[in-house]
Design an enzyme around this catalytic site. Structure first.
Site, PDB file in Angstrom:
ATOM      1  N   SER A 273      52.337  36.152  34.752  1.00 47.81           N
ATOM      2  CA  SER A 273      51.060  36.264  34.057  1.00 47.81           C
ATOM      3  C   SER A 273      50.230  34.998  34.316  1.00 47.81           C
ATOM      4  O   SER A 273      50.405  34.324  35.327  1.00 47.81           O
ATOM      5  CB  SER A 273      51.358  36.473  32.566  1.00 47.81           C
ATOM      6  OG  SER A 273      50.171  36.662  31.841  1.00 47.81           O
TER       7      SER A 273
ATOM      8  N   LYS B 161      45.592  40.191  33.429  1.00 47.98           N
ATOM      9  CA  LYS B 161      46.832  39.515  33.013  1.00 47.98           C
ATOM     10  C   LYS B 161      47.184  39.866  31.561  1.00 47.98           C
ATOM     11  O   LYS B 161      48.365  39.960  31.214  1.00 47.98           O
ATOM     12  CB  LYS B 161      46.706  38.007  33.208  1.00 47.98           C
ATOM     13  CG  LYS B 161      46.580  37.561  34.684  1.00 47.98           C
ATOM     14  CD  LYS B 161      47.866  37.797  35.476  1.00 47.98           C
ATOM     15  CE  LYS B 161      47.855  37.040  36.805  1.00 47.98           C
ATOM     16  NZ  LYS B 161      49.062  37.273  37.626  1.00 47.98           N
TER      17      LYS B 161
ATOM     18  N   ILE C  62      49.584  25.053  38.991  1.00 47.77           N
ATOM     19  CA  ILE C  62      50.722  24.706  39.856  1.00 47.77           C
ATOM     20  C   ILE C  62      50.201  24.083  41.155  1.00 47.77           C
ATOM     21  O   ILE C  62      49.424  24.701  41.894  1.00 47.77           O
ATOM     22  CB  ILE C  62      51.587  25.963  40.151  1.00 47.77           C
ATOM     23  CG1 ILE C  62      52.051  26.625  38.834  1.00 47.77           C
ATOM     24  CG2 ILE C  62      52.776  25.579  41.026  1.00 47.77           C
ATOM     25  CD1 ILE C  62      52.879  25.749  37.908  1.00 47.77           C
TER      26      ILE C  62
HETATM   27  C1  HXC Z   1      32.785  37.939  43.783  1.00 46.21           C
HETATM   28  C2  HXC Z   1      34.249  39.068  45.180  1.00 46.21           C
HETATM   29  C3  HXC Z   1      34.778  37.843  45.654  1.00 46.21           C
HETATM   30  C4  HXC Z   1      34.235  36.626  45.123  1.00 46.21           C
HETATM   31  C5  HXC Z   1      35.797  39.468  46.659  1.00 46.21           C
HETATM   32  N1  HXC Z   1      34.908  40.035  45.847  1.00 46.21           N
HETATM   33  N2  HXC Z   1      35.754  38.138  46.559  1.00 46.21           N
HETATM   34  N3  HXC Z   1      33.264  39.112  44.265  1.00 46.21           N
HETATM   35  N4  HXC Z   1      33.245  36.731  44.192  1.00 46.21           N
HETATM   36  N5  HXC Z   1      34.675  35.428  45.509  1.00 46.21           N
HETATM   37  C6  HXC Z   1      34.608  41.463  45.699  1.00 46.21           C
HETATM   38  C7  HXC Z   1      34.144  42.087  47.007  1.00 46.21           C
HETATM   39  O1  HXC Z   1      32.774  41.846  47.233  1.00 46.21           O
HETATM   40  C8  HXC Z   1      34.435  43.566  46.749  1.00 46.21           C
HETATM   41  O2  HXC Z   1      33.486  44.146  45.900  1.00 46.21           O
HETATM   42  C9  HXC Z   1      35.736  43.504  45.953  1.00 46.21           C
HETATM   43  O3  HXC Z   1      35.799  42.195  45.372  1.00 46.21           O
HETATM   44  C10 HXC Z   1      36.947  43.735  46.812  1.00 46.21           C
HETATM   45  O4  HXC Z   1      36.928  42.796  47.866  1.00 46.21           O
HETATM   46  P1  HXC Z   1      37.850  42.980  49.159  1.00 46.21           P
HETATM   47  O5  HXC Z   1      37.710  41.741  49.977  1.00 46.21           O
HETATM   48  O6  HXC Z   1      37.576  44.291  49.799  1.00 46.21           O
HETATM   49  O7  HXC Z   1      39.310  43.094  48.474  1.00 46.21           O
HETATM   50  P2  HXC Z   1      40.746  42.954  49.107  1.00 46.21           P
HETATM   51  O8  HXC Z   1      40.697  42.907  50.605  1.00 46.21           O
HETATM   52  O9  HXC Z   1      41.573  43.965  48.456  1.00 46.21           O
HETATM   53  O10 HXC Z   1      41.198  41.463  48.655  1.00 46.21           O
HETATM   54  C11 HXC Z   1      41.499  41.181  47.313  1.00 46.21           C
HETATM   55  C12 HXC Z   1      40.949  39.825  46.905  1.00 46.21           C
HETATM   56  C13 HXC Z   1      41.335  38.705  47.899  1.00 46.21           C
HETATM   57  C14 HXC Z   1      41.468  39.538  45.490  1.00 46.21           C
HETATM   58  C15 HXC Z   1      39.414  39.894  46.847  1.00 46.21           C
HETATM   59  O11 HXC Z   1      40.795  37.466  47.503  1.00 46.21           O
HETATM   60  C16 HXC Z   1      42.840  38.583  48.059  1.00 46.21           C
HETATM   61  O12 HXC Z   1      43.434  39.282  48.874  1.00 46.21           O
HETATM   62  N6  HXC Z   1      43.514  37.700  47.297  1.00 46.21           N
HETATM   63  C17 HXC Z   1      44.987  37.532  47.365  1.00 46.21           C
HETATM   64  C18 HXC Z   1      45.384  36.092  47.265  1.00 46.21           C
HETATM   65  C19 HXC Z   1      44.982  35.414  45.986  1.00 46.21           C
HETATM   66  O13 HXC Z   1      43.908  35.719  45.424  1.00 46.21           O
HETATM   67  N7  HXC Z   1      45.790  34.502  45.553  1.00 46.21           N
HETATM   68  C20 HXC Z   1      45.548  33.748  44.324  1.00 46.21           C
HETATM   69  C21 HXC Z   1      46.340  34.292  43.196  1.00 46.21           C
HETATM   70  S1  HXC Z   1      46.255  33.055  42.013  1.00 46.21           S
HETATM   71  P3  HXC Z   1      32.245  45.071  46.488  1.00 46.21           P
HETATM   72  O14 HXC Z   1      31.489  45.492  45.287  1.00 46.21           O
HETATM   73  O15 HXC Z   1      31.470  44.181  47.414  1.00 46.21           O
HETATM   74  O16 HXC Z   1      32.898  46.220  47.219  1.00 46.21           O
HETATM   75  C22 HXC Z   1      45.957  33.534  40.526  1.00 46.21           C
HETATM   76  C23 HXC Z   1      45.777  32.297  39.657  1.00 46.21           C
HETATM   77  C24 HXC Z   1      45.781  32.499  38.231  1.00 46.21           C
HETATM   78  O17 HXC Z   1      45.916  34.665  40.238  1.00 46.21           O
HETATM   79  C25 HXC Z   1      45.588  31.264  37.401  1.00 46.21           C
HETATM   80  C26 HXC Z   1      45.562  29.913  37.999  1.00 46.21           C
HETATM   81  C27 HXC Z   1      45.441  28.744  36.986  1.00 46.21           C
HETATM   82  P1  NAP Z   2      49.422  33.319  46.363  1.00 42.76           P
HETATM   83  O1  NAP Z   2      50.224  32.386  47.199  1.00 42.76           O
HETATM   84  O2  NAP Z   2      48.138  33.802  46.902  1.00 42.76           O
HETATM   85  O3  NAP Z   2      50.357  34.542  45.956  1.00 42.76           O
HETATM   86  C1  NAP Z   2      49.889  35.865  45.821  1.00 42.76           C
HETATM   87  C2  NAP Z   2      50.736  36.740  46.713  1.00 42.76           C
HETATM   88  O4  NAP Z   2      50.431  38.103  46.423  1.00 42.76           O
HETATM   89  C3  NAP Z   2      50.474  36.517  48.192  1.00 42.76           C
HETATM   90  O5  NAP Z   2      51.717  36.336  48.864  1.00 42.76           O
HETATM   91  C4  NAP Z   2      49.793  37.802  48.651  1.00 42.76           C
HETATM   92  O6  NAP Z   2      50.211  38.115  49.993  1.00 42.76           O
HETATM   93  C5  NAP Z   2      50.302  38.816  47.642  1.00 42.76           C
HETATM   94  N1  NAP Z   2      49.374  39.907  47.422  1.00 42.76           N
HETATM   95  C6  NAP Z   2      48.066  39.842  47.123  1.00 42.76           C
HETATM   96  N2  NAP Z   2      47.534  41.054  47.019  1.00 42.76           N
HETATM   97  C7  NAP Z   2      48.552  41.931  47.226  1.00 42.76           C
HETATM   98  C8  NAP Z   2      48.647  43.337  47.253  1.00 42.76           C
HETATM   99  N3  NAP Z   2      47.579  44.110  47.024  1.00 42.76           N
HETATM  100  N4  NAP Z   2      49.858  43.910  47.508  1.00 42.76           N
HETATM  101  C9  NAP Z   2      50.942  43.140  47.742  1.00 42.76           C
HETATM  102  N5  NAP Z   2      50.912  41.794  47.743  1.00 42.76           N
HETATM  103  C10 NAP Z   2      49.734  41.199  47.491  1.00 42.76           C
HETATM  104  O7  NAP Z   2      49.065  32.663  44.951  1.00 42.76           O
HETATM  105  P2  NAP Z   2      49.831  31.758  43.867  1.00 42.76           P
HETATM  106  O8  NAP Z   2      48.824  30.774  43.409  1.00 42.76           O
HETATM  107  O9  NAP Z   2      51.148  31.304  44.342  1.00 42.76           O
HETATM  108  O10 NAP Z   2      50.012  32.819  42.665  1.00 42.76           O
HETATM  109  C11 NAP Z   2      51.209  33.550  42.496  1.00 42.76           C
HETATM  110  C12 NAP Z   2      51.262  34.178  41.120  1.00 42.76           C
HETATM  111  O11 NAP Z   2      51.205  33.165  40.101  1.00 42.76           O
HETATM  112  C13 NAP Z   2      50.120  35.130  40.813  1.00 42.76           C
HETATM  113  O12 NAP Z   2      50.591  36.197  40.026  1.00 42.76           O
HETATM  114  C14 NAP Z   2      49.179  34.273  40.017  1.00 42.76           C
HETATM  115  O13 NAP Z   2      48.317  35.025  39.216  1.00 42.76           O
HETATM  116  C15 NAP Z   2      50.144  33.456  39.206  1.00 42.76           C
HETATM  117  N6  NAP Z   2      49.601  32.192  38.679  1.00 42.76           N
HETATM  118  C16 NAP Z   2      49.305  31.189  39.526  1.00 42.76           C
HETATM  119  C17 NAP Z   2      48.883  29.981  39.024  1.00 42.76           C
HETATM  120  C18 NAP Z   2      48.617  28.819  39.938  1.00 42.76           C
HETATM  121  O14 NAP Z   2      48.422  27.687  39.473  1.00 42.76           O
HETATM  122  N7  NAP Z   2      48.619  29.010  41.223  1.00 42.76           N
HETATM  123  C19 NAP Z   2      48.718  29.817  37.656  1.00 42.76           C
HETATM  124  C20 NAP Z   2      48.992  30.893  36.806  1.00 42.76           C
HETATM  125  C21 NAP Z   2      49.446  32.076  37.333  1.00 42.76           C
HETATM  126  P3  NAP Z   2      49.266  38.963  51.004  1.00 42.76           P
HETATM  127  O15 NAP Z   2      47.879  38.392  50.879  1.00 42.76           O
HETATM  128  O16 NAP Z   2      49.910  38.738  52.333  1.00 42.76           O
HETATM  129  O17 NAP Z   2      49.358  40.372  50.531  1.00 42.76           O
END
Ligand code: HXC
Ligand code: NAP
Length: 276
Positions: free
Chosen positions: A148, A166, A195
């Site tokens: 989460s 979340k 982290i």
């Molecule tokens: C506003 C955005 C945006 C941005 C994407 N969108 N990025 N809107 N600001 N920065 C919008 C797009 O315009 C689109 O809407 C929709 O979101 C979907 O975008 P896609 O690129 O087609 O989505 P997809 O390819 O499925 O990619 C998903 C994603 C991408 C979430 C947007 O960033 C991703 O793959 N992320 C995975 C890795 C990640 O995020 N890791 C961090 C997790 S950490 P429209 O309307 O244009 O169609 C985490 C931390 C928590 O969760 C807490 C930390 C303290």
């Molecule tokens: P990260 O490295 O980006 O991890 C996210 C992973 O999810 C990636 O390996 C990504 O791989 C995979 N993923 C994304 N979309 C997916 C999909 N549709 N299907 C399958 N896999 C998918 O980020 P992180 O910062 O380590 O975060 C990991 C977890 O910790 C997340 O749940 C995040 O919300 C949580 N969290 C992180 C922090 C922090 O400080 N970083 C704090 C609180 C909570 P692909 O892009 O290759 O699919």
């Protein structure tokens, strides 16, 4: 790894752990902690090359590994991934739902699809994984760990999509703990704090703001991937056999100070992004 000095190296021998989003960051760190304690590990994500690289790191710890590409939004793909994991490694004992997406965006600028995308990956993806693994978890009397975030219970600026997703995960966790407890399945959530060195931190804060972050954390340091790995193996281990429905906050006390310091930093970062 600290865990190898504190816990028996065969604690999870014969156990199979399936980690969504296990190809990188915190989730890979969690997978490594299980691997270091003898588990066999399946990891899924969207990018096969990333999974293959992560699998090598896990094999170096002695684990048998199944890296299988699947988008957690695609139930059929997840079911296929869990079937393959079962064929190669056996029924899943521990499911870690860690796949997530995040970006900073003011609520009034979020498109419906942007909001939906994060809810689909985080919340629907977690349900899909739990549902697809249910039969296996029931046979093993296994447990589920949801990853989460503090956004689940405290509002953070420009994180409406993430907070909703979340918070949904934590309530899903509690429902599954309630419903599946009688089948011997436990469910818990881990809330990581900020982290160090992760994709999440890169997306949500400027490296120049690290001192500001640390100043807002009672334990006065960023979290590490190992901090979360340690919490995960504890919750999945027999040490936690009577713990279910629990949200374990692992954030150095960050939540105690509220989200104001995050909000100010996020505002600056968003302004800088808009200028470039
Ligand atoms: C506003 C955005 C945006 C941005 C994407 N969108 N990025 N809107 N600001 N920065 C919008 C797009 O315009 C689109 O809407 C929709 O979101 C979907 O975008 P896609 O690129 O087609 O989505 P997809 O390819 O499925 O990619 C998903 C994603 C991408 C979430 C947007 O960033 C991703 O793959 N992320 C995975 C890795 C990640 O995020 N890791 C961090 C997790 S950490 P429209 O309307 O244009 O169609 C985490 C931390 C928590 O969760 C807490 C930390 C303290
Ligand atoms: P990260 O490295 O980006 O991890 C996210 C992973 O999810 C990636 O390996 C990504 O791989 C995979 N993923 C994304 N979309 C997916 C999909 N549709 N299907 C399958 N896999 C998918 O980020 P992180 O910062 O380590 O975060 C990991 C977890 O910790 C997340 O749940 C995040 O919300 C949580 N969290 C992180 C922090 C922090 O400080 N970083 C704090 C609180 C909570 P692909 O892009 O290759 O699919």
């Amino acid at each position: 790894m600290l865990i190898q000095r504190l816990l028996p190296p065969d604690l999870f021998a014969t156990k199979t752990v399936f980690v969504t989003g296990g190809g990188s960051g915190i989730n890979l760190g969690v997978a490594k902690h299980f691997a270091a304690l003898g588990a066999q590990v399946a990891i899924c994500g969207r990018t096969q090359a990333r999974l293959d690289a992560a699998a090598e790191e896990l094999r170096a710890l002695g684990a048998r590994v199944c890296p299988v590409a699947a988008d957690v939004r695609d139930m059929a793909a997840l079911q296929a991934a869990l079937s393959r994991c079962r064929e190669e490694l056996g029924d899943v004992d521990v499911l870690v739902c860690g796949a997530a997406g995040n970006f900073l965006a003011p609520a009034e600028q979020l498109s419906a699809n942007a909001f939906k995308t994060v809810v689909d990956i985080d919340l629907l993806g977690s349900f899909n994984a739990a549902r697809a693994a249910y039969d296996q978890l029931r046979r093993t009397q296994g447990s589920i760990l949801f990853i989460s975030a503090g956004m689940a219970y405290m509002p953070h600026a420009f994180q409406a999509h993430v907070g909703a997703a979340k918070a949904g995960i934590d309530m899903l966790m509690k429902n599954l703990a309630l419903e599946w407890g009688s089948h011997g399945i436990r469910a818990n959530s881990i809330v990581p704090g900020p982290i160090d060195g992760t994709e999440g931190m890169k997306r949500l804060s400027d490296p120049g703001q690290q001192a500001q972050f640390v100043g807002g954390i009672p334990l006065q340091r960023m979290g590490t991937v190992d901090d979360i790995g340690q919490a995960a193996v504890f919750l999945a281990s027999p040490l936690a056999s009577y713990i279910t429905g629990c949200v374990l906050v692992c954030d150095g006390g960050q939540n105690l100070a509220g989200s104001a310091f995050f909000n100010q930093g996020a505002q600056q970062m968003l302004r800088a992004q808009t200028r470039t």
